[in-house]
Design an enzyme around this catalytic site. Structure first.
Site, PDB file in Angstrom:
ATOM      1  N   GLY A  50       2.296   5.196  -5.686  1.00 17.43           N
ATOM      2  CA  GLY A  50       2.160   5.161  -4.198  1.00 17.43           C
ATOM      3  C   GLY A  50       2.612   3.889  -4.239  1.00 17.43           C
ATOM      4  N   CYS A  51       2.210   3.606  -2.579  1.00 18.12           N
ATOM      5  CA  CYS A  51       2.811   2.430  -1.981  1.00 18.12           C
ATOM      6  C   CYS A  51       1.790   1.611  -2.415  1.00 18.12           C
ATOM      7  CB  CYS A  51       2.544   2.286  -0.641  1.00 18.12           C
ATOM      8  SG  CYS A  51       3.482   1.332  -0.030  1.00 18.12           S
ATOM      9  N   GLN A  52       0.370   1.677  -2.409  1.00 16.76           N
ATOM     10  CA  GLN A  52      -0.762   1.030  -2.411  1.00 16.76           C
ATOM     11  C   GLN A  52      -1.542   1.145  -3.454  1.00 16.76           C
ATOM     12  OE1 GLN A  52      -2.446  -0.650   0.602  1.00 16.76           O
ATOM     13  NE2 GLN A  52      -0.819  -0.802   2.351  1.00 16.76           N
TER      14      GLN A  52
END
Lengths: 143, 415
Positions: A50-52
């Site tokens: 995921g992005c974070q």
């Protein structure tokens, strides 16, 4: 329990909560209740970026049913991952592939499925559907 | 220090100032908004939104080419905006190029400066605390020119290792491109020393001032800086506008960045003669409303008083530091001696997104993630941080709400 029934049960649990904190306590606790993922499955191959936050997902196909084990490095994501695997684990590939996951929206956490959130949950759901579709096709070919 | 003691030291009437920002009176998740994401973008005062509205409603027209009244009015407003923004940093209007923002400004410089001055084996110096937008354009430039990118290291507190920087400067160095204030750590770099050391070797310096212009009064002449990039939207203006300042003597030597209308003197199929700076670097119809809005933001800040803004933010910084440091289990990332009102933190081994989400549920807006400084996160061996970045319109009470919010998040996360 069917996929729909387990979702209804989660929604029922959430309906009792008055405070937002109760909701998050439940989610975070669900994450803690998630059985630890076997380290051999916590590999880069099973990592959904995921992005974070990061999510690991492993699928096992046994006796016609799909079983998922998962983990995340973020507690809230892990809690949601836990709820998703509770709902979908132990179901047939066909049922999982056809299932509509309405409970995340119903408990007010739709923002976690927004592509801009990019916390790994949406990508994990896509991956689960891919596994289910794959096994569904494989089974159809065998029959 | 108590809230009341802190309030006494603040020279601004915050209640009155907050009336200029309608968004500060809204609610998020049923709670009054606490906006602590000013490092990403600041909120806009009515003076800015009204200036943009007035432009579109009463004199919208294209600039530089029309003889009709509206076009002349728009051209005057656009060029006056340039004068205002240039004046804000004590530059001449000819030295200020309007860009889309800081990123665009740095890309403009990296491309044009690289093309004109960078050769194989040359070196460009940046630092370990740069935003991606002051890393990647130089990587592209170095790749294109077969040059070498050198990175000044930082210490544990998040301060530049100035000794290392000094050693890095050599005859091969063609440019130093360093941030004035770190967007992640809040560190205010010793830019005067950085510039003086580079100039001693006749090396020009570009400052990324995206996180500086809104907090520190900058005089480019006094600093003697060669180039400086900054954004409108972090300076209480609209998005999509920013500026590159360049000394006249440098800008004259740089080739165009993009071709098109407005950047030429004459065009023929045999030879095109380019316009003088700054128009040479402003191809096509510019962001007229953006420039007008940016100037309105600058005028608003000047009206309040840059010194009062600086004092207010210093008091808020001290109070926030004191309050955040009192939280057991909270680790500040970036503890530089000289710092601005930006605080990156992590809580135990919690993921920053969890902290950010639980604060958002309480109406508190902070940023989470790597803040476009991935190399910096790697240095601190963390995936990211939660970052609270303050503005002069924030209050000590809001800092208290952040602290309470963090305690509540910690309880939920069992930290």
């Amino acid at each position: 329990m069917t996929i729909k029934e387990s979702q209804d049960r989660i929604i029922e649990d959430f309906a009792a909560f008055e405070e937002w904190t109760d909701k998050y306590e439940y989610i975070i606790q669900s994450g803690e209740d998630l059985p630890p993922m076997d380290p051999q499955y916590k590999t880069d191959d099973n990592l959904i970026r995921g992005c974070q936050s990061r999510v690991w997902l492993h699928a096992d196909f046994k006796d016609g049913l799909l079983h998922f084990t998962a983990d995340s490095d973020a507690q809230i994501t892990k809690g949601l991952v836990s709820l998703v695997t509770t709902v979908l684990s132990g179901q047939s590939p066909a049922d999982i592939a056809d299932a509509e996951l309405f409970f995340i929206d119903a408990i007010g956490l739709r923002s976690h499925l927004s592509p801009t959130r990019a916390n790994g949950l949406l990508a994990m759901l896509k991956q689960i559907k891919m596994y289910a579709l794959g096994y569904k096709v494989q089974q159809a070919q065998k029959n | 220090m108590k809230v009341v003691e802190t309030m006494v030291q603040i020279p601004l009437d915050l209640e009155k100032i907050r009336l200029d920002f309608p968004i500060l009176h809204t609610t998020v998740n049923g709670k009054p908004l606490v906006y602590f994401d000013n490092g990403a973008t600041t909120q806009k005062p009515l003076a800015v939104t009204r200036a943009i509205e007035t432009y579109y409603n009463t004199y919208n027209s294209n600039v530089h080419r029309g003889v009709h009244t509206l076009s002349q009015k728009a051209t005057i407003a656009y060029e006056e905006s340039r004068t205002t923004v240039a004046g804000f940093i004590n530059a001449k209007p000819e030295e200020l190029i309007f860009t889309k923002g800081t990123t665009d400004a740095i890309n403009l410089l990296a491309y044009t400066f690289g093309k004109q001055f960078i050769k194989e084996g040359d070196e460009i110096i940046i630092s370990a605390m740069e935003h991606h937008s002051n890393i990647v354009p130089w990587q592209l430039c170095c790749e294109d020119r077969k040059a070498v990118l050198k990175v000044v290291p930082i210490n544990d507190k998040g301060e530049l290792e100035m000794g290392e920087y000094e050693k890095m400067l050599s005859d091969k160095t063609k440019l130093v491109a360093i941030t004035y204030v770190s967007n992640t750590l809040g560190t205010v770099n010793p830019v005067k020393d950085i510039i003086a050391l580079a100039h001693a070797r006749n090396i020009p310096v570009m400052l990324d001032a995206a996180q500086a212009v809104q907090h520190i009064a900058i005089d480019v002449k006094e600093l003697d800086v060669d180039f400086m990039a900054f954004s409108g939207h972090k300076l209480y203006g609209p998005t999509g506008i920013g500026a590159l300042y360049g000394k006249e003597s440098w800008l004259e030597q740089l080739p165009p960045y993009q071709g098109g209308g407005d950047m030429i003197k004459t065009v023929s199929f045999d030879k095109t003669v380019y316009a003088d700076p700054p128009l040479r670097f402003e191809a096509g119809t510019p962001n007229i409303a953006g420039a007008i809005g940016m100037a309105a933001g600058v005028k608003y800040l000047i009206g309040i008083g840059l010194d009062k803004i600086a004092t207010t933010e210093r008091v808020l910084t001290e109070y926030a530091l004191e309050q955040l440091s009192s939280i057991d289990g909270l680790r500040l990332i970036g503890t530089a001696e000289h710092r601005g009102p930006t605080f990156s933190f992590i809580i135990g081994n919690s993921h920053p997104t969890d902290v950010g989400e639980l604060l958002d549920m309480q109406g508190i807006a902070v940023r989470t993630g790597h803040h476009c400084t991935q190399p910096l996160m790697d240095l601190f061996c963390i995936p990211g941080t939660a970052r609270a970045s303050l503005s002069f319109y924030n209050t000590p009470e809001e800092i208290d709400r952040l602290v309470d919010g963090i305690h509540k998040a910690m309880k939920l996360l069992k930290k």
